[in-house]
Design a protein around this motif. Structure first.
Motif, PDB file in Angstrom:
ATOM      1  N   GLY A   1       0.814  -1.208   0.000  1.00 31.14           N
ATOM      2  CA  GLY A   1       0.000   0.000   0.000  1.00 31.14           C
ATOM      3  C   GLY A   1       0.848   1.260   0.000  1.00 31.14           C
ATOM      4  N   LEU A   2       0.159   2.399  -0.003  1.00 31.77           N
ATOM      5  CA  LEU A   2       0.836   3.692  -0.077  1.00 31.77           C
ATOM      6  C   LEU A   2       0.703   4.512   1.206  1.00 31.77           C
ATOM      7  CD1 LEU A   2      -0.322   4.773  -3.662  1.00 31.77           C
ATOM      8  CD2 LEU A   2       1.871   3.749  -3.010  1.00 31.77           C
ATOM      9  N   SER A   3      -0.252   4.147   2.061  1.00 30.10           N
ATOM     10  CA  SER A   3      -0.539   4.977   3.233  1.00 30.10           C
ATOM     11  C   SER A   3       0.162   4.462   4.486  1.00 30.10           C
ATOM     12  CB  SER A   3      -2.048   5.046   3.475  1.00 30.10           C
ATOM     13  OG  SER A   3      -2.569   3.765   3.759  1.00 30.10           O
ATOM     14  N   ASN A   4       0.391   5.396   5.401  1.00 28.74           N
ATOM     15  CA  ASN A   4       0.910   5.093   6.730  1.00 28.74           C
ATOM     16  C   ASN A   4      -0.185   5.387   7.754  1.00 28.74           C
ATOM     17  OD1 ASN A   4       3.259   6.882   5.163  1.00 28.74           O
ATOM     18  ND2 ASN A   4       3.931   4.893   5.900  1.00 28.74           N
ATOM     19  N   PRO A   5      -0.200   4.681   8.870  1.00 31.21           N
ATOM     20  CA  PRO A   5      -1.195   5.004   9.900  1.00 31.21           C
ATOM     21  C   PRO A   5      -0.908   6.385  10.479  1.00 31.21           C
ATOM     22  CG  PRO A   5       0.428   3.453  10.741  1.00 31.21           C
ATOM     23  CD  PRO A   5       0.697   3.579   9.284  1.00 31.21           C
ATOM     24  N   ARG A   6      -1.949   7.130  10.769  1.00 30.71           N
ATOM     25  CA  ARG A   6      -1.766   8.433  11.397  1.00 30.71           C
ATOM     26  C   ARG A   6      -2.271   8.388  12.834  1.00 30.71           C
ATOM     27  NH1 ARG A   6      -5.422   9.407   7.116  1.00 30.71           N
ATOM     28  NH2 ARG A   6      -7.616   9.521   7.762  1.00 30.71           N
TER      29      ARG A   6
ATOM     30  N   VAL B   1       6.391   2.399  24.162  1.00 33.15           N
ATOM     31  CA  VAL B   1       7.247   3.581  24.295  1.00 33.15           C
ATOM     32  C   VAL B   1       7.018   4.541  23.122  1.00 33.15           C
ATOM     33  CG1 VAL B   1       8.976   2.297  25.598  1.00 33.15           C
ATOM     34  CG2 VAL B   1       9.217   2.506  23.115  1.00 33.15           C
ATOM     35  N   ALA B   2       7.372   5.797  23.326  1.00 35.26           N
ATOM     36  CA  ALA B   2       7.159   6.843  22.316  1.00 35.26           C
ATOM     37  C   ALA B   2       7.894   6.541  21.021  1.00 35.26           C
ATOM     38  CB  ALA B   2       7.605   8.197  22.873  1.00 35.26           C
ATOM     39  N   GLY B   3       9.087   5.947  21.119  1.00 32.50           N
ATOM     40  CA  GLY B   3       9.881   5.653  19.923  1.00 32.50           C
ATOM     41  C   GLY B   3       9.200   4.676  18.987  1.00 32.50           C
ATOM     42  N   VAL B   4       8.515   3.693  19.545  1.00 31.97           N
ATOM     43  CA  VAL B   4       7.794   2.719  18.723  1.00 31.97           C
ATOM     44  C   VAL B   4       6.644   3.411  17.990  1.00 31.97           C
ATOM     45  CG1 VAL B   4       6.262   0.704  18.811  1.00 31.97           C
ATOM     46  CG2 VAL B   4       8.426   0.682  20.048  1.00 31.97           C
ATOM     47  N   GLU B   5       5.929   4.286  18.677  1.00 37.28           N
ATOM     48  CA  GLU B   5       4.831   5.013  18.034  1.00 37.28           C
ATOM     49  C   GLU B   5       5.335   5.878  16.886  1.00 37.28           C
ATOM     50  OE1 GLU B   5       1.058   5.827  20.190  1.00 37.28           O
ATOM     51  OE2 GLU B   5       2.440   6.444  21.759  1.00 37.28           O
ATOM     52  N   LYS B   6       6.463   6.543  17.088  1.00 41.10           N
ATOM     53  CA  LYS B   6       7.022   7.396  16.032  1.00 41.10           C
ATOM     54  C   LYS B   6       7.429   6.560  14.820  1.00 41.10           C
ATOM     55  CE  LYS B   6       8.545  11.332  18.763  1.00 41.10           C
ATOM     56  NZ  LYS B   6       7.628  12.268  18.062  1.00 41.10           N
ATOM     57  N   ALA B   7       7.965   5.376  15.055  1.00 41.09           N
ATOM     58  CA  ALA B   7       8.353   4.499  13.946  1.00 41.09           C
ATOM     59  C   ALA B   7       7.127   4.007  13.183  1.00 41.09           C
ATOM     60  CB  ALA B   7       9.163   3.311  14.473  1.00 41.09           C
ATOM     61  N   LEU B   8       6.060   3.663  13.905  1.00 39.01           N
ATOM     62  CA  LEU B   8       4.847   3.147  13.265  1.00 39.01           C
ATOM     63  C   LEU B   8       4.211   4.177  12.335  1.00 39.01           C
ATOM     64  CD1 LEU B   8       3.269   1.233  16.283  1.00 39.01           C
ATOM     65  CD2 LEU B   8       4.145   0.212  14.178  1.00 39.01           C
ATOM     66  N   LEU B   9       4.355   5.461  12.665  1.00 38.47           N
ATOM     67  CA  LEU B   9       3.809   6.517  11.813  1.00 38.47           C
ATOM     68  C   LEU B   9       4.487   6.552  10.441  1.00 38.47           C
ATOM     69  CD1 LEU B   9       3.553   9.376  14.468  1.00 38.47           C
ATOM     70  CD2 LEU B   9       1.625   8.232  13.357  1.00 38.47           C
TER      71      LEU B   9
END
Length: 278
Positions: A71-76, A112-120
């Motif tokens: 796909g082309l989208s990332n989760p927001r 942790v915050a770092g995992v959330e930032k990576a998932l975005l």
């Protein structure tokens, strides 16, 4: 004899000029080779310093893709994500986990915050090796239950299994905005009771962001005469619901009041005063 000398001089001048030109040319070649070597060396240094995509903007969260997603989208922010990871510190596996949570609410689920930032920055089905520096992980305190020492940098083998995208604010009905804000208030209260005032503040700001726009929608709603189209048919629009309006105003008041409390806990009196004014 005079003739021979006069014919020799132009030849000599020509040879001298040719030799001078060759010397200059060789110098230029040396300079160009030196510049080329310098640029090549610089490029190699830059490549060695690059360890992955910078997801935090300051090198605190670095992501290297190990398996491409689809796909082309990332989760927001606000999307519901299903994630699997293995967390390591140095050569020790500290945690293997599968979890489903809402992006932006990860702290409440032990993410942790770092995992959330990576998932975005990830796509559905993508796997990546993510290096999370201490400030984006468990900080200088660490986590005793997971045996994470204070100040530890962690490496996650992270997979975004699936996600359900969150709606943009303009895509929501007024009823959906109200429901979304109620959930934000509940989560904010949980964070506040846990002493996580910065996270609580973020949730209380969601309330005012969504419901102030909601109130503007009611104020800007066109009159009945403007709702008629060229064929005389009436367009379907959300009607103003007094009960909805009452709940919206109560939540809006709670949002600003709780923001002020959070600012006071965070020792920010000026922002607390501004929240009270609103």
């Amino acid at each position: 004899m005079g003739f021979k000398i006069s014919s020799f001089i132009p030849s000599l001048i020509s040879r001298v000029c040719s030799a001078f030109f060759q010397i200059c040319l060789s110098k230029c070649v040396i300079i160009l080779v030196s510049l080329s070597f310098f640029q090549s060396s610089t490029l190699q240094v830059e490549m060695h310093d690059f360890y992955g995509e910078d997801c935090s903007g300051d090198g605190g969260v670095l992501k290297s893709v190990t398996k491409e997603g689809t796909g082309l989208s990332n989760p927001r922010d606000g999307a519901t994500v299903s994630v699997t990871w293995t967390m390591k510190h140095l050569d020790r596996d500290l945690e293997t986990r599968t979890v489903k949570f809402i992006l932006g609410d990860g702290a409440g689920e032990g993410v942790v915050a770092g995992v959330e930032k990576a998932l975005l920055k990830m796509k559905k089905g993508e796997s990546a090796s993510v290096t999370v520096k201490s400030p984006y992980a468990y900080g200088h305190v660490g986590d005793g239950k997971l045996a994470v020492p204070g100040g530890a940098d962690l490496v996650y083998q992270l997979t975004l299994e699936d996600f359900e995208q969150a709606k943009y604010k303009h895509e929501m009905t007024n009823a959906e905005k109200l429901e979304f804000s109620e959930k934000a208030k509940e989560r904010g209260t949980e964070y506040f009771k846990a002493g996580k005032f910065d996270l609580a503040l973020k949730k209380y700001k969601v309330i005012t962001e969504y419901l102030e726009a909601d109130a503007e929608d009611f104020d800007d709603m066109p009159s009945d005469s403007d709702d008629e189209d060229k064929d005389g048919e009436v367009e379907k629009k959300e009607e103003k619901d007094p009960e909805h309006d009452k709940k919206s105003q109560q939540l809006l008041l709670a949002g600003f009041s709780n923001q002020a409390l959070c600012h006071l806990k965070l020792m920010d009196g000026i922002s607390a005063f501004k929240a009270c004014e609103n």
